[in-house]
Write an enzyme that holds these catalytic residues in place. Structure first.
Site, PDB file in Angstrom:
ATOM      1  N   GLN A 179      13.183  -3.563  -5.938  1.00 17.65           N
ATOM      2  CA  GLN A 179      12.673  -4.447  -6.996  1.00 17.65           C
ATOM      3  C   GLN A 179      12.540  -3.778  -8.362  1.00 17.65           C
ATOM      4  OE1 GLN A 179       9.846  -7.606  -6.114  1.00 17.65           O
ATOM      5  NE2 GLN A 179       8.391  -6.585  -7.439  1.00 17.65           N
ATOM      6  N   TRP A 191      -0.268  -7.068  -6.678  1.00 21.76           N
ATOM      7  CA  TRP A 191      -0.595  -6.148  -7.782  1.00 21.76           C
ATOM      8  C   TRP A 191       0.580  -5.234  -8.135  1.00 21.76           C
ATOM      9  CZ3 TRP A 191      -2.805  -6.128 -11.995  1.00 21.76           C
ATOM     10  CH2 TRP A 191      -3.157  -4.963 -12.676  1.00 21.76           C
ATOM     11  N   ASN A 192       1.339  -4.797  -7.126  1.00 20.51           N
ATOM     12  CA  ASN A 192       2.484  -3.931  -7.450  1.00 20.51           C
ATOM     13  C   ASN A 192       3.519  -4.696  -8.259  1.00 20.51           C
ATOM     14  OD1 ASN A 192       1.861  -1.375  -5.903  1.00 20.51           O
ATOM     15  ND2 ASN A 192       1.617  -2.946  -4.344  1.00 20.51           N
ATOM     16  N   GLN A 222      -4.236 -12.188  -5.620  1.00 19.11           N
ATOM     17  CA  GLN A 222      -3.155 -12.703  -6.471  1.00 19.11           C
ATOM     18  C   GLN A 222      -3.626 -13.747  -7.486  1.00 19.11           C
ATOM     19  OE1 GLN A 222      -0.359 -13.752  -3.378  1.00 19.11           O
ATOM     20  NE2 GLN A 222      -0.421 -11.657  -2.610  1.00 19.11           N
ATOM     21  N   GLU A 271       4.759  -3.799 -11.932  1.00 18.85           N
ATOM     22  CA  GLU A 271       6.192  -3.537 -12.148  1.00 18.85           C
ATOM     23  C   GLU A 271       6.737  -4.446 -13.258  1.00 18.85           C
ATOM     24  OE1 GLU A 271       7.702  -3.875  -8.093  1.00 18.85           O
ATOM     25  OE2 GLU A 271       6.349  -2.273  -7.482  1.00 18.85           O
ATOM     26  N   HIS A 291       4.708 -13.783  -6.788  1.00 17.33           N
ATOM     27  CA  HIS A 291       3.454 -14.195  -6.139  1.00 17.33           C
ATOM     28  C   HIS A 291       2.274 -13.450  -6.753  1.00 17.33           C
ATOM     29  CE1 HIS A 291       4.094 -10.319  -4.400  1.00 17.33           C
ATOM     30  NE2 HIS A 291       3.189 -10.442  -3.459  1.00 17.33           N
ATOM     31  N   HIS A 326       0.846  -1.198   0.000  1.00 21.84           N
ATOM     32  CA  HIS A 326       0.000   0.000   0.000  1.00 21.84           C
ATOM     33  C   HIS A 326       0.883   1.250   0.000  1.00 21.84           C
ATOM     34  CE1 HIS A 326      -3.844  -2.089   1.451  1.00 21.84           C
ATOM     35  NE2 HIS A 326      -2.927  -3.038   1.354  1.00 21.84           N
TER      36      HIS A 326
END
Ligand code: UDP
Length: 463
Positions: A339, A357-358, A379, A362, A354, A16
């Site tokens: 990352q 959403w980020n 996920q 990315e 996994h 978040h």
């Protein structure tokens, strides 16, 4: 006209905080003032990370665990405390600012914090939800609470029958958010999602800003007519996206300590050769699953960079990975990394993720094809979008015990990294979304235009 001043209230978890910080930087760029607020405990950890958020003000509220939280085992209790203490201390924060002549023009709040909208309302301030998952998942939860709950719950009895919801791809039982799945073990989130919709639908013109973009989810963004979903993403540091601010090279709010030597190590590897593996900031692979992964990596024989977060406890003998020496010859294991920087490195050819959403966004922004290994929450649905809608990766198939065996993992890696037609297609699609993401955020792109229009509206309304 004075610039609007927003209070941005963020759930204290990495998934978040990252998009929220990036959202704050975008707001600054379009001429707004922003105070970023998260829980005291998270704010302490963030303060130690390299920050690239000049111009941003910070504040904090209490989640009831100001001195630390050992684990999330009793998540129901945590969410109750967060709601109770958070509402109180956020309200005090707003009152204090107003008392000092700093009135907020609006409150933004991220997913899982519907009470922040209630606090804003009690102070007469308009509020807007910043949804940090795909629009597809937002729509799915809406349908769950508005007419399709029985259909969705019945997937437990008919796992091979697809569910068709308006504007969404057809979903099998294994593709739906885990909280709505018959096997769900966590009760904390569904009541919060329900409360989000209750709060939103009480408004005359409910709008949600979502970390997605029009070309990525054209139908889900428009699927529901009860509220407007405005794509303002992807929320990724500028240096890796539009390049407008080359100094913006990290989110600037890491809750974990990173290692440092992995970038130099990546520099020594050939183009698109490295497998990068990370399961985000919450999920932990079981010991048997890690052992299967070790075997897959050794059999694949390719260089790899694997993030295994430190547990904070002393490592026991039984926790140690097998074949440590062989692994160290091939790759690197680190407790945390930047990352986006890793995914942007030319030597990275595949991301085992996994599917948070980020991480998913990315991978798209960096044009890296993926092996998706979903764990929980949204996920599974994100994995469905990646593997079947955008076709930028392949999803693993666990065995009956839920374990992804080494052979299965190796086949997925070969599919993504190999020379076959499927791998080619995934790489082509990944490049396509990389370009579309840049189009969305550049000046005049869909996300850029939408955010500017939103801020201008608030400026006019409060001016
Ligand atoms: N991340 C990172 N370094 C790591 C692992 C993760 O910077 O070693 C970041 C990643 O870039 C992403 C966030 O942590 O922005 C994780 O969010 P995501 O939604 O992917 O997963 P979650 O942690 O919420 O499960």
């Amino acid at each position: 006209m004075a610039p609007p001043h927003f209070l941005l209230v963020t759930f204290p978890a990495q998934g978040h905080i990252n998009p929220s910080l990036q959202f704050a930087k975008r707001l600054l760029r379009v001429g707004a003032h922003v105070t970023f607020a998260t829980a005291i405990r998270a704010r302490h950890c963030m303060a130690e990370s390299k920050s690239s958020s000049a111009g941003l003000s910070f504040a904090s509220f209490s989640d009831g665990y100001d001195d630390g939280l050992d684990n999330w085992d009793d998540i129901d209790l945590y969410m109750d405390e967060l709601d109770r203490r958070g509402s109180q201390t956020l309200s005090d924060l707003i009152a204090l600012n107003h008392g000092n002549g700093r009135r907020f023009s609006g409150v933004f709040y991220t997913t899982l914090l519907p009470w922040a909208a209630e606090v804003a309302r009690s102070h007469g301030i308009p509020s807007t939800l910043v949804w940090i998952q795909p629009a597809t998942v937002l729509d799915f939860y809406y349908y769950y609470f508005h007419g399709y709950g029985d259909l969705i719950r019945s997937t437990g009895d008919n796992p091979s029958v697809p569910i068709q919801l308006p504007g969404l791809p057809s979903l099998m039982a294994g593709d739906i958010p885990s909280f709505c799945n018959a096997k769900n073990e966590y009760n904390f989130s569904l009541p919060l999602f329900q409360r989000h919709f209750e709060v939103l639908l009480e408004e005359a013109n409910p709008r949600i800003l979502a970390n997605t973009f029009d070309a990525l989810e054209p139908d889900p963004i428009r699927a529901i007519d009860k509220f407007e979903v405005i794509g303002i993403g992807p929320l990724i540091p500028s240096a890796f996206l539009d390049g407008q601010d080359p100094s913006d090279t990290s989110f600037g709010g890491d809750l974990f300590k990173s290692s440092s030597s992995y970038m130099q190590w990546l520099d020594t590897k050939p183009k698109a050769s490295v497998i990068y593996l990370s399961f985000g900031s919450i999920s932990v692979l079981s010991k048997p699953q890690k052992e299967e992964m070790v075997r897959a990596l050794l059999e694949a024989g390719r260089p790899f960079l694997w993030v295994i977060r430190e547990s904070g406890k002393e490592e026991r003998d039984e926790d140690r990975l097998s074949f440590k020496e062989e692994l160290e010859k091939l790759g690197m294991i680190v407790p945390w990394c930047t990352q986006v920087e890793v995914l942007s490195h030319p030597s990275v050819g595949c991301f085992v993720t996994h599917c948070g959403w980020n991480s998913t966004l990315e991978s798209l922004v960096c044009g890296v094809p993926v092996v998706v290994f979903p764990q929980w929450s949204d996920q599974q649905t994100n994995a469905k979008l990646v593997a079947d809608v955008w076709r930028t990766g392949v999803k693993v198939t666990p065995n009956e015990q839920g374990l992804v065996e080494s052979g299965q993992m190796r086949r997925c890696l070969e599919l993504v990294l190999g020379d076959g037609e499927e791998g080619e297609e995934m790489r082509r699609n990944a490049q396509k979304f990389r370009e579309l993401a840049r189009e969305a955020v550049k000046e005049g792109g869909s996300s850029d235009k939408s955010l500017r229009a939103f801020v201008n509206e608030v400026r006019e309304a409060s001016g």
